[in-house]
Design a protein around this motif. Structure first.
Motif, PDB file in Angstrom:
ATOM      1  N   LEU A  50       3.091  -0.897  18.092  1.00  0.00           N
ATOM      2  CA  LEU A  50       2.842  -2.145  18.813  1.00  0.00           C
ATOM      3  C   LEU A  50       1.489  -2.035  19.511  1.00  0.00           C
ATOM      4  O   LEU A  50       1.318  -1.204  20.415  1.00  0.00           O
ATOM      5  CB  LEU A  50       3.955  -2.379  19.839  1.00  0.00           C
ATOM      6  N   VAL A  51       0.529  -2.859  19.071  1.00  0.00           N
ATOM      7  CA  VAL A  51      -0.843  -2.729  19.549  1.00  0.00           C
ATOM      8  C   VAL A  51      -1.448  -4.109  19.804  1.00  0.00           C
ATOM      9  O   VAL A  51      -1.348  -5.000  18.953  1.00  0.00           O
ATOM     10  CB  VAL A  51      -1.728  -1.987  18.513  1.00  0.00           C
ATOM     11  N   ASP A  52      -2.074  -4.258  20.957  1.00  0.00           N
ATOM     12  CA  ASP A  52      -2.940  -5.405  21.231  1.00  0.00           C
ATOM     13  C   ASP A  52      -4.342  -5.002  20.784  1.00  0.00           C
ATOM     14  O   ASP A  52      -4.961  -4.113  21.379  1.00  0.00           O
ATOM     15  CB  ASP A  52      -2.918  -5.721  22.730  1.00  0.00           C
ATOM     16  N   LEU A  53      -4.833  -5.624  19.729  1.00  0.00           N
ATOM     17  CA  LEU A  53      -6.113  -5.194  19.147  1.00  0.00           C
ATOM     18  C   LEU A  53      -7.300  -5.400  20.080  1.00  0.00           C
ATOM     19  O   LEU A  53      -8.356  -4.803  19.876  1.00  0.00           O
ATOM     20  CB  LEU A  53      -6.361  -5.935  17.825  1.00  0.00           C
ATOM     21  N   LEU A  69       0.824  -1.210   0.000  1.00  0.00           N
ATOM     22  CA  LEU A  69       0.000   0.000   0.000  1.00  0.00           C
ATOM     23  C   LEU A  69       0.859   1.260   0.000  1.00  0.00           C
ATOM     24  O   LEU A  69       0.511   2.260  -0.632  1.00  0.00           O
ATOM     25  CB  LEU A  69      -0.934  -0.014   1.214  1.00  0.00           C
ATOM     26  N   ALA A  70       1.991   1.218   0.694  1.00  0.00           N
ATOM     27  CA  ALA A  70       2.898   2.370   0.678  1.00  0.00           C
ATOM     28  C   ALA A  70       3.484   2.584  -0.713  1.00  0.00           C
ATOM     29  O   ALA A  70       3.705   3.729  -1.131  1.00  0.00           O
ATOM     30  CB  ALA A  70       4.013   2.157   1.699  1.00  0.00           C
ATOM     31  N   ARG A  71       3.728   1.504  -1.435  1.00  0.00           N
ATOM     32  CA  ARG A  71       4.240   1.632  -2.805  1.00  0.00           C
ATOM     33  C   ARG A  71       3.215   2.272  -3.735  1.00  0.00           C
ATOM     34  O   ARG A  71       3.576   2.776  -4.809  1.00  0.00           O
ATOM     35  CB  ARG A  71       4.648   0.256  -3.338  1.00  0.00           C
ATOM     36  N   LYS A  72       1.949   2.268  -3.328  1.00  0.00           N
ATOM     37  CA  LYS A  72       0.895   2.941  -4.097  1.00  0.00           C
ATOM     38  C   LYS A  72       0.707   4.384  -3.629  1.00  0.00           C
ATOM     39  O   LYS A  72      -0.334   4.995  -3.874  1.00  0.00           O
ATOM     40  CB  LYS A  72      -0.422   2.166  -3.973  1.00  0.00           C
ATOM     41  N   GLU A  73       1.715   4.920  -2.940  1.00  0.00           N
ATOM     42  CA  GLU A  73       1.762   6.325  -2.518  1.00  0.00           C
ATOM     43  C   GLU A  73       0.725   6.650  -1.450  1.00  0.00           C
ATOM     44  O   GLU A  73       0.266   7.790  -1.335  1.00  0.00           O
ATOM     45  CB  GLU A  73       1.633   7.267  -3.719  1.00  0.00           C
ATOM     46  N   ASN A  74       0.363   5.647  -0.657  1.00  0.00           N
ATOM     47  CA  ASN A  74      -0.499   5.883   0.492  1.00  0.00           C
ATOM     48  C   ASN A  74       0.342   6.160   1.735  1.00  0.00           C
ATOM     49  O   ASN A  74       1.497   5.734   1.829  1.00  0.00           O
ATOM     50  CB  ASN A  74      -1.389   4.665   0.746  1.00  0.00           C
ATOM     51  N   GLU A  75      -0.248   6.867   2.684  1.00  0.00           N
ATOM     52  CA  GLU A  75       0.370   7.081   3.994  1.00  0.00           C
ATOM     53  C   GLU A  75      -0.102   5.933   4.890  1.00  0.00           C
ATOM     54  O   GLU A  75      -1.281   5.866   5.244  1.00  0.00           O
ATOM     55  CB  GLU A  75      -0.057   8.432   4.574  1.00  0.00           C
ATOM     56  N   VAL A  76       0.812   5.046   5.253  1.00  0.00           N
ATOM     57  CA  VAL A  76       0.419   3.779   5.885  1.00  0.00           C
ATOM     58  C   VAL A  76       0.947   3.684   7.306  1.00  0.00           C
ATOM     59  O   VAL A  76       2.128   3.956   7.578  1.00  0.00           O
ATOM     60  CB  VAL A  76       0.937   2.579   5.073  1.00  0.00           C
ATOM     61  N   GLU A  77       0.050   3.277   8.204  1.00  0.00           N
ATOM     62  CA  GLU A  77       0.436   2.917   9.565  1.00  0.00           C
ATOM     63  C   GLU A  77       0.070   1.461   9.782  1.00  0.00           C
ATOM     64  O   GLU A  77      -1.038   1.028   9.431  1.00  0.00           O
ATOM     65  CB  GLU A  77      -0.261   3.795  10.601  1.00  0.00           C
ATOM     66  N   ALA A  78       1.003   0.690  10.342  1.00  0.00           N
ATOM     67  CA  ALA A  78       0.809  -0.744  10.546  1.00  0.00           C
ATOM     68  C   ALA A  78       0.806  -1.058  12.037  1.00  0.00           C
ATOM     69  O   ALA A  78       1.727  -0.677  12.764  1.00  0.00           O
ATOM     70  CB  ALA A  78       1.916  -1.534   9.857  1.00  0.00           C
ATOM     71  N   TRP A  79      -0.232  -1.756  12.477  1.00  0.00           N
ATOM     72  CA  TRP A  79      -0.338  -2.200  13.868  1.00  0.00           C
ATOM     73  C   TRP A  79      -0.135  -3.700  13.928  1.00  0.00           C
ATOM     74  O   TRP A  79      -0.659  -4.447  13.102  1.00  0.00           O
ATOM     75  CB  TRP A  79      -1.719  -1.890  14.430  1.00  0.00           C
ATOM     76  N   ASP A  80       0.598  -4.129  14.947  1.00  0.00           N
ATOM     77  CA  ASP A  80       0.695  -5.561  15.222  1.00  0.00           C
ATOM     78  C   ASP A  80       1.065  -5.760  16.686  1.00  0.00           C
ATOM     79  O   ASP A  80       1.588  -4.844  17.348  1.00  0.00           O
ATOM     80  CB  ASP A  80       1.735  -6.243  14.317  1.00  0.00           C
ATOM     81  N   TYR A  81       0.808  -6.981  17.169  1.00  0.00           N
ATOM     82  CA  TYR A  81       1.066  -7.355  18.559  1.00  0.00           C
ATOM     83  C   TYR A  81       2.501  -7.832  18.758  1.00  0.00           C
ATOM     84  O   TYR A  81       2.935  -8.054  19.877  1.00  0.00           O
ATOM     85  CB  TYR A  81       0.070  -8.464  18.939  1.00  0.00           C
ATOM     86  N   SER A  82       3.243  -7.985  17.658  1.00  0.00           N
ATOM     87  CA  SER A  82       4.590  -8.534  17.713  1.00  0.00           C
ATOM     88  C   SER A  82       5.635  -7.486  17.353  1.00  0.00           C
ATOM     89  O   SER A  82       5.650  -6.957  16.244  1.00  0.00           O
ATOM     90  CB  SER A  82       4.724  -9.722  16.747  1.00  0.00           C
ATOM     91  N   ALA A  83       6.552  -7.217  18.296  1.00  0.00           N
ATOM     92  CA  ALA A  83       7.664  -6.308  18.011  1.00  0.00           C
ATOM     93  C   ALA A  83       8.582  -6.895  16.941  1.00  0.00           C
ATOM     94  O   ALA A  83       9.122  -6.166  16.106  1.00  0.00           O
ATOM     95  CB  ALA A  83       8.450  -6.028  19.295  1.00  0.00           C
ATOM     96  N   GLU A  84       8.742  -8.221  16.954  1.00  0.00           N
ATOM     97  CA  GLU A  84       9.560  -8.884  15.933  1.00  0.00           C
ATOM     98  C   GLU A  84       8.943  -8.687  14.548  1.00  0.00           C
ATOM     99  O   GLU A  84       9.648  -8.429  13.566  1.00  0.00           O
ATOM    100  CB  GLU A  84       9.690 -10.382  16.242  1.00  0.00           C
ATOM    101  N   GLY A  85       7.630  -8.822  14.456  1.00  0.00           N
ATOM    102  CA  GLY A  85       6.951  -8.605  13.184  1.00  0.00           C
ATOM    103  C   GLY A  85       7.114  -7.175  12.694  1.00  0.00           C
ATOM    104  O   GLY A  85       7.400  -6.941  11.509  1.00  0.00           O
ATOM    105  N   LEU A  86       6.974  -6.215  13.600  1.00  0.00           N
ATOM    106  CA  LEU A  86       7.079  -4.812  13.206  1.00  0.00           C
ATOM    107  C   LEU A  86       8.497  -4.453  12.772  1.00  0.00           C
ATOM    108  O   LEU A  86       8.682  -3.605  11.890  1.00  0.00           O
ATOM    109  CB  LEU A  86       6.614  -3.912  14.356  1.00  0.00           C
ATOM    110  N   ALA A  87       9.496  -5.097  13.365  1.00  0.00           N
ATOM    111  CA  ALA A  87      10.877  -4.877  12.909  1.00  0.00           C
ATOM    112  C   ALA A  87      11.042  -5.348  11.467  1.00  0.00           C
ATOM    113  O   ALA A  87      11.734  -4.707  10.658  1.00  0.00           O
ATOM    114  CB  ALA A  87      11.857  -5.610  13.823  1.00  0.00           C
ATOM    115  N   LYS A  88      10.370  -6.438  11.124  1.00  0.00           N
ATOM    116  CA  LYS A  88      10.435  -6.937   9.750  1.00  0.00           C
ATOM    117  C   LYS A  88       9.641  -6.042   8.795  1.00  0.00           C
ATOM    118  O   LYS A  88      10.003  -5.891   7.626  1.00  0.00           O
ATOM    119  CB  LYS A  88       9.939  -8.386   9.702  1.00  0.00           C
ATOM    120  N   VAL A  89       8.573  -5.411   9.300  1.00  0.00           N
ATOM    121  CA  VAL A  89       7.849  -4.424   8.493  1.00  0.00           C
ATOM    122  C   VAL A  89       8.821  -3.314   8.073  1.00  0.00           C
ATOM    123  O   VAL A  89       8.878  -2.931   6.900  1.00  0.00           O
ATOM    124  CB  VAL A  89       6.667  -3.808   9.273  1.00  0.00           C
TER     125      VAL A  89
END
Length: 199
Positions: free
Chosen positions: A86-89, A51-71
């Motif tokens: 880092l968010v617990d939904l 979505l960011a490659r489509k020139e959108n302003e993107v925020e990503a939430w996840d419960y995993s710090a390891e996952g967000l580092a890979k983002v």
């Protein structure tokens, strides 16, 4: 370390780096360009980076710090910016009418918090904005091609229809699809797909 941190701690992207096929369709359908987009249960970043490659302003939430580092690593490799949080939904603080679209691709959370999550998503989308989702249905258990092995974490089609009954349904589908997204989403699956526009 929570189970998602353990899962995402491997260097390899376990769900791959290509976006979900339904999201690719939905991005074109909704013409999401230069929009403010929130992706929840984002995992390792494949959908947020797309979505960011489509020139959108993107925020990503996840419960995993390891996952967000890979983002962040995937975003850097693609020379795009993705904000991460880092968010617990099940305990998230949602900001009213702050996003043009909220994306939930295979975000299966504790069923006790799912209604609150969906209510939060509905409040976060701006009028005219979109909710885009592909999740495994209650029938997925028999397929054994991905998703949680607990019926309570899977989605009923009627649940999604009822939750968004006051929105304009652009696309709704429940049934079989082929998904090949890394080693954990692999083969014939049963899903619920939604594109709903807030009116």
């Amino acid at each position: 370390m929570n189970p998602w941190d353990r899962r995402f701690s491997a260097e390899k992207y376990i769900y791959g780096t290509e976006p979900n096929e339904f999201l690719v369709y939905a991005q074109k359908k909704c013409q999401l360009h230069s929009a403010k987009v929130l992706t929840v249960a984002e995992g390792e970043g494949r959908n947020a980076v797309f979505l960011a490659r489509k020139e959108n302003e993107v925020e990503a939430w996840d419960y995993s710090a390891e996952g967000l580092a890979k983002v962040q690593r995937l975003a850097e490799q693609n020379r795009v910016e993705v904000k991460t949080r880092l968010v617990d939904l099940t305990q998230a603080e949602w900001k009213s009418e702050s996003a043009d679209a909220v994306i939930n691709i295979f975000g299966h959370i504790d069923p006790a918090g799912r209604t609150d999550m969906l209510d939060g998503i509905k409040s976060t989308v701006k009028p005219g904005g979109y909710f885009i989702s592909e999740v495994y249905s209650k029938h997925q258990l028999a397929y054994k091609t991905g998703g949680p092995p607990d019926m309570d974490y899977l989605y009923a089609a009627m649940e999604m229809l009822e939750e968004f009954s006051d929105w304009k349904l652009i696309h709704f589908f429940t049934g079989e699809v082929e998904r090949y997204e890394g080693k954990l989403h692999n083969g014939l699956s049963h899903v619920v797909q939604v594109i709903a526009q807030k009116v």
